[in-house]
Design a protein around this motif. Structure first.
Motif, PDB file in Angstrom:
ATOM      1  N   ALA A 157       0.831  -1.210   0.000  1.00  0.00           N
ATOM      2  CA  ALA A 157       0.000   0.000   0.000  1.00  0.00           C
ATOM      3  C   ALA A 157       0.863   1.257   0.000  1.00  0.00           C
ATOM      4  CB  ALA A 157      -0.937   0.001   1.207  1.00  0.00           C
ATOM      5  N   ALA A 158       1.925   1.278   0.810  1.00  0.00           N
ATOM      6  CA  ALA A 158       2.803   2.447   0.866  1.00  0.00           C
ATOM      7  C   ALA A 158       3.486   2.676  -0.473  1.00  0.00           C
ATOM      8  CB  ALA A 158       3.842   2.268   1.973  1.00  0.00           C
ATOM      9  N   GLU A 159       3.958   1.609  -1.106  1.00  0.00           N
ATOM     10  CA  GLU A 159       4.608   1.753  -2.413  1.00  0.00           C
ATOM     11  C   GLU A 159       3.612   2.227  -3.466  1.00  0.00           C
ATOM     12  OE1 GLU A 159       6.427  -2.116  -2.931  1.00  0.00           O
ATOM     13  OE2 GLU A 159       8.309  -1.410  -2.054  1.00  0.00           O
ATOM     14  N   ALA A 160       2.403   1.660  -3.476  1.00  0.00           N
ATOM     15  CA  ALA A 160       1.387   2.069  -4.459  1.00  0.00           C
ATOM     16  C   ALA A 160       1.008   3.535  -4.270  1.00  0.00           C
ATOM     17  CB  ALA A 160       0.156   1.173  -4.344  1.00  0.00           C
TER      18      ALA A 160
ATOM     19  N   VAL B 187       1.379   6.570  -7.023  1.00  0.00           N
ATOM     20  CA  VAL B 187       0.219   7.380  -7.430  1.00  0.00           C
ATOM     21  C   VAL B 187       0.448   8.850  -7.077  1.00  0.00           C
ATOM     22  CG1 VAL B 187      -2.235   7.808  -6.992  1.00  0.00           C
ATOM     23  CG2 VAL B 187      -1.419   5.467  -7.337  1.00  0.00           C
ATOM     24  N   ALA B 188       0.979   9.117  -5.890  1.00  0.00           N
ATOM     25  CA  ALA B 188       1.254  10.501  -5.492  1.00  0.00           C
ATOM     26  C   ALA B 188       2.269  11.146  -6.435  1.00  0.00           C
ATOM     27  CB  ALA B 188       1.762  10.551  -4.055  1.00  0.00           C
TER      28      ALA B 188
ATOM     29  N   ILE C 189      11.635   2.799  -6.067  1.00  0.00           N
ATOM     30  CA  ILE C 189      10.938   1.683  -5.413  1.00  0.00           C
ATOM     31  C   ILE C 189      11.426   0.342  -5.921  1.00  0.00           C
ATOM     32  CG2 ILE C 189       8.689   0.508  -5.355  1.00  0.00           C
ATOM     33  CD1 ILE C 189       7.479   3.172  -4.524  1.00  0.00           C
ATOM     34  N   SER C 190      11.733   0.235  -7.175  1.00  0.00           N
ATOM     35  CA  SER C 190      12.194  -1.049  -7.717  1.00  0.00           C
ATOM     36  C   SER C 190      13.626  -1.379  -7.312  1.00  0.00           C
ATOM     37  CB  SER C 190      12.080  -1.042  -9.240  1.00  0.00           C
ATOM     38  OG  SER C 190      12.938  -0.050  -9.767  1.00  0.00           O
TER      39      SER C 190
ATOM     40  N   HIS D  85      11.896   2.753   1.384  1.00  0.00           N
ATOM     41  CA  HIS D  85      12.089   4.171   1.664  1.00  0.00           C
ATOM     42  C   HIS D  85      11.223   4.601   2.833  1.00  0.00           C
ATOM     43  CE1 HIS D  85      14.658   4.513  -1.758  1.00  0.00           C
ATOM     44  NE2 HIS D  85      13.784   3.804  -2.438  1.00  0.00           N
ATOM     45  N   VAL D  86      11.548   4.068   4.011  1.00  0.00           N
ATOM     46  CA  VAL D  86      10.738   4.368   5.186  1.00  0.00           C
ATOM     47  C   VAL D  86      10.790   5.849   5.550  1.00  0.00           C
ATOM     48  CG1 VAL D  86      10.807   2.054   6.164  1.00  0.00           C
ATOM     49  CG2 VAL D  86      12.597   3.670   6.752  1.00  0.00           C
ATOM     50  N   ASP D  87      11.784   6.580   5.047  1.00  0.00           N
ATOM     51  CA  ASP D  87      11.873   8.002   5.375  1.00  0.00           C
ATOM     52  C   ASP D  87      10.744   8.820   4.764  1.00  0.00           C
ATOM     53  OD1 ASP D  87      13.061   7.557   2.779  1.00  0.00           O
ATOM     54  OD2 ASP D  87      13.921   9.568   2.896  1.00  0.00           O
ATOM     55  N   ILE D  88      10.021   8.273   3.798  1.00  0.00           N
ATOM     56  CA  ILE D  88       8.889   8.995   3.232  1.00  0.00           C
ATOM     57  C   ILE D  88       7.577   8.524   3.858  1.00  0.00           C
ATOM     58  CG2 ILE D  88       8.450   7.482   1.259  1.00  0.00           C
ATOM     59  CD1 ILE D  88       8.005  10.061  -0.373  1.00  0.00           C
ATOM     60  N   TRP D  89       7.574   7.357   4.478  1.00  0.00           N
ATOM     61  CA  TRP D  89       6.345   6.810   5.063  1.00  0.00           C
ATOM     62  C   TRP D  89       6.277   7.013   6.568  1.00  0.00           C
ATOM     63  CZ3 TRP D  89       8.265   1.945   2.287  1.00  0.00           C
ATOM     64  CH2 TRP D  89       8.060   2.075   0.904  1.00  0.00           C
ATOM     65  N   THR D  90       7.406   7.308   7.182  1.00  0.00           N
ATOM     66  CA  THR D  90       7.453   7.519   8.626  1.00  0.00           C
ATOM     67  C   THR D  90       8.297   8.750   8.930  1.00  0.00           C
ATOM     68  OG1 THR D  90       9.423   6.155   8.870  1.00  0.00           O
ATOM     69  CG2 THR D  90       7.315   5.035   9.115  1.00  0.00           C
TER      70      THR D  90
END
Length: 195
Positions: free
Chosen positions: A39-42, A46-47, A80-81, A86-91
């Motif tokens: 979900a985070a990668e998708a 999309v963003a 992403i591939s 890249h947890v720095d963008i999700w957290t």
């Protein structure tokens, strides 16, 4: 929180001129670490695509309470591939409590619960905040790599440049609001002190 590397003043100025926004999200909560990662990668992809189509000046990631630039999101989407998370963008990481002169700060994550069911907190210690953050990112990557498999209470990890870090399970962090993995810096072994 607007990280310094994103040019916080310029970002804030750009945000003040906009009157609209787009909200992205998933329709249901992730049930495990693999689903949270997908979900985070998708959402990142999309963003990034929307940033190409719309005059975006910033993105706000609510789960992490983090604002960042479209360029940062596009860079992360392109990578992403690379098989690197890249947890720095999700957290995000922030002080867990206000540090006072002579008293070290604690750090806590925001936005990591979907990946491991807990946030991560590093107890106050003699490490610099940057060293604490590196150890926290390493633990996050380990948890994502393991598919969110729980860590045993008291399990120790050696983190390059940081030393030995023990991880304990806590029902709540310092603020009492959520379960955390609490990281503590362990003293060096007694034989290391003798050398």
């Amino acid at each position: 929180v607007i990280p310094g590397e994103t040019g916080g003043e310029a970002l804030a100025a750009g945000l003040s001129t906009h009157r609209g926004g787009v909200v992205l999200g998933t329709l249901r909560a992730s049930t495990d670490a693999e689903a949270a990662l997908a979900a985070a990668e998708a959402l990142t992809i999309v963003a990034a695509a929307l940033c190409e189509l719309l005059p975006a000046v910033a993105l706000y990631l609510a789960e992490a309470d983090l604002a960042t630039t479209p360029e940062h999101v596009r860079d992360r989407a392109r990578a992403i591939s690379d098989e690197f998370y890249h947890v720095d963008i999700w957290t995000s990481l922030r002080p867990a409590e206000e540090a006072s002169p002579g008293r070290p700060a604690a750090l806590v994550s925001k936005g990591f619960i979907p990946f491991a069911g807990r946030e991560i907190e590093f107890a106050p210690c003699a490490l610099a905040p940057g060293e604490m953050a590196q150890a926290m990112w390493a633990l996050m990557l380990h948890l994502i790599d393991s598919g969110g498999a729980p860590i045993a209470d008291g399990q120790s990890f050696e983190v390059a440049e940081t030393g030995i870090v023990a991880v304990r399970l806590a029902k709540a962090g310092n603020d009492g609001s959520m379960p955390v993995y609490r990281m503590t810096l362990e003293p060096p072994p007694s034989d290391a002190l003798a050398s």
